[in-house]
Enzyme design. Sequence first.
Site, PDB file in Angstrom:
ATOM      1  N   ARG A   1       0.838  -1.194   0.000  1.00 59.81           N
ATOM      2  CA  ARG A   1       0.000   0.000   0.000  1.00 59.81           C
ATOM      3  C   ARG A   1       0.880   1.254   0.000  1.00 59.81           C
ATOM      4  O   ARG A   1       1.957   1.280   0.612  1.00 59.81           O
ATOM      5  CB  ARG A   1      -0.871  -0.025   1.252  1.00 59.81           C
TER       6      ARG A   1
ATOM      7  N   THR B   1      -9.602   0.231  -9.209  1.00 64.03           N
ATOM      8  CA  THR B   1      -8.483  -0.679  -9.010  1.00 64.03           C
ATOM      9  C   THR B   1      -8.480  -1.751 -10.097  1.00 64.03           C
ATOM     10  O   THR B   1      -9.331  -1.777 -10.974  1.00 64.03           O
ATOM     11  CB  THR B   1      -8.608  -1.385  -7.640  1.00 64.03           C
TER      12      THR B   1
ATOM     13  N   ASN C   1      -5.915   4.445  -7.468  1.00 63.94           N
ATOM     14  CA  ASN C   1      -7.086   5.065  -6.849  1.00 63.94           C
ATOM     15  C   ASN C   1      -8.082   5.544  -7.899  1.00 63.94           C
ATOM     16  O   ASN C   1      -8.669   4.728  -8.576  1.00 63.94           O
ATOM     17  CB  ASN C   1      -6.698   6.174  -5.875  1.00 63.94           C
TER      18      ASN C   1
ATOM     19  N   ASP D   1      -7.469   8.754   0.140  1.00 61.70           N
ATOM     20  CA  ASP D   1      -8.079   7.697   0.946  1.00 61.70           C
ATOM     21  C   ASP D   1      -7.931   7.939   2.445  1.00 61.70           C
ATOM     22  O   ASP D   1      -8.480   7.183   3.248  1.00 61.70           O
ATOM     23  CB  ASP D   1      -7.479   6.340   0.585  1.00 61.70           C
TER      24      ASP D   1
ATOM     25  N   SER E   1      -8.020   0.889   3.235  1.00 70.55           N
ATOM     26  CA  SER E   1      -8.410   0.422   1.907  1.00 70.55           C
ATOM     27  C   SER E   1      -9.572  -0.557   2.022  1.00 70.55           C
ATOM     28  O   SER E   1      -9.755  -1.207   3.053  1.00 70.55           O
ATOM     29  CB  SER E   1      -7.222  -0.277   1.235  1.00 70.55           C
ATOM     30  N   SER E   2     -10.352  -0.673   0.946  1.00 72.07           N
ATOM     31  CA  SER E   2     -11.431  -1.665   0.875  1.00 72.07           C
ATOM     32  C   SER E   2     -11.015  -2.927   0.132  1.00 72.07           C
ATOM     33  O   SER E   2     -11.830  -3.833  -0.055  1.00 72.07           O
ATOM     34  CB  SER E   2     -12.649  -1.061   0.163  1.00 72.07           C
TER      35      SER E   2
ATOM     36  N   GLY F   1     -12.813  -1.721  -7.609  1.00 71.21           N
ATOM     37  CA  GLY F   1     -13.865  -0.728  -7.774  1.00 71.21           C
ATOM     38  C   GLY F   1     -14.225   0.052  -6.534  1.00 71.21           C
ATOM     39  O   GLY F   1     -15.332   0.572  -6.426  1.00 71.21           O
ATOM     40  N   GLY F   2     -13.330   0.157  -5.552  1.00 69.88           N
ATOM     41  CA  GLY F   2     -13.589   1.011  -4.399  1.00 69.88           C
ATOM     42  C   GLY F   2     -14.298   0.302  -3.272  1.00 69.88           C
ATOM     43  O   GLY F   2     -14.224  -0.913  -3.113  1.00 69.88           O
TER      44      GLY F   2
END
Length: 571
Positions: free
Chosen positions: A99, A376, A396, A418, A444-445, A465-466
């Site tokens: 990350r 993503t 992002n 983020d 992050s998701s 996709g977030g």
Amino acid sequence: MSPSSFLWFAVAMLLFSLLASASGRREEIQAANGVVATDDGRCSEVGVEVLKEGGNAVDATVASAFCLGVVSPASSGIGGGGFMLIRLANGTTQAFDMREKAPLNSSADMYHGNETQKRSGILSVAVPGELAGLHTAWEQYGSRNISWKRLVEPAENFSRNGFLISPYLDFQLKSSEQQIFADEGLKSIFTRNGTMLKLNDTCQNEKLAETLRLIANEGPKAFYSAEGEVAKNLINEITSAGGRLNMTDLENYQVKIREPITSKFLDLEIIGIPPPSSGSATMMLMLNILAQYLNENPSGLNGSLGIHRKIEALKFGFAARANLGDPDFDSNVDKVVSKMLNVRIAKQLRNDTSDNTTFSSQYYGQKWNETEDHGTSHVSIIDAERNAVSITTSINSFFGSKILSPSTGIILNNQMDDFSMPSNSTSPPPAPVNFISPGKRPLSSMNPTIILKNGTLKAVLGASGGAHIIASTSEVFLNHFIHGVEPLDAVMAPRFYHLLYPNNVLYENLTSVIGDHYLLPADVRTFLQMKHHNLTSSSSAIICQFVVDQFGNGTLTGVSDPRKAGVPAGY
């Protein structure tokens, strides 16, 4: 370029053109030896070629990820970061946290009075980690049958010789036209004679090709060392533009190798990524709640009532998620994860759920307002030895910071967006655990997932996709493993999402770039409204990649989500 490289490139381009023009569905394949499922058929083929040459799943991941950074440049690349989950055939599991980090010259209030600088532009750029992560994983678990240079070469070839604009990149270009024309670097690559490139046009990025050549020959030191040409060029441009990222940030970047988190769900074991990725812990809490219904009644998640129950579980999950962040900066994060994985707590939350109605966000424990991450790429791979990799990478937003480095060809991330930002104007307030701090990684998701059954590898799953990654991954998992839906149909089923705040169910109402339409059925929507859910349609595309030993006989089924016109490959 060597003759063999040119021949490979020509074959890959021809294959992609044939796949794109074929009338039949290509989003699902079956293969005995190995499967690579990515957002783009060219990169799936790149990965499978590595497997055929004796490489393993980690080798194929490196090659596929580099490829995606070139042919899907709005979503990922070496200017960004991500998370990789590895399970070897011998049972070894490892989570690689690559990350992005906040620059050392950053602070919690650095965007005070100008929040737009957090979303795009030079101040939105965090320290990239993807290249370091890919190389670290390859050093530890690559097969050594394939050289590092060979794994980078396909991406270099696409950059230098050109690649066709895919349907989804065409959509991303149209969506970002104003920002592309505003940046000289992006404009130089994605426009021609004052006009935006479009579907099936050829795109070249010769500066990126040169960068990849240096990385192929020198490894990550070209990017992360003060002696590296890429690093020097990149930092000179960022500094000249007023950015905070400097050479010390690059030289100090370290990949975090973390222990995966695990959870039982009926007879399955789920392996995931720990924070600062929140996807796995949130999904596991949701599934632990839903398991209580299945224990009471095997059909307890069926039909519209089952969807209501899934939404309620998701809302509890997102309430807990808001307490997550970088565990290296907050010791309480590990305690939050432990609670999220606690079955006793899941049973209590199931008892707090009503089949007759839904409640306000506060009812589920909402305390903080969360940021939402964005686009993503995801790759799922299983090889012949049954080594498995699930990796999600990102810059992002579409085209990240909206800046392409002219000297290196790299699109820079906007991952600083983020982080949460101190504010007195939001209710609920932003989460302090995710405030900016020098060297910190934002929440992050991402949700790379590996699934075992009775200790044996069963599937690799993940999405891009977030923030809706979490719901999408969970729904594909439940569709196949609980509802018995075939893998392609499990991925293609219309989806529903909830972020807890605002307190709305988002239901998919989307026409994909290849013409498929996804819409949650009207009777389900009516049922949810009767339970007092607020419904809002969503045209956002969340993209899942799913590889599963569907039949238990060693034959792998691979699915690339049609929403992005992806195509898997296998042999």
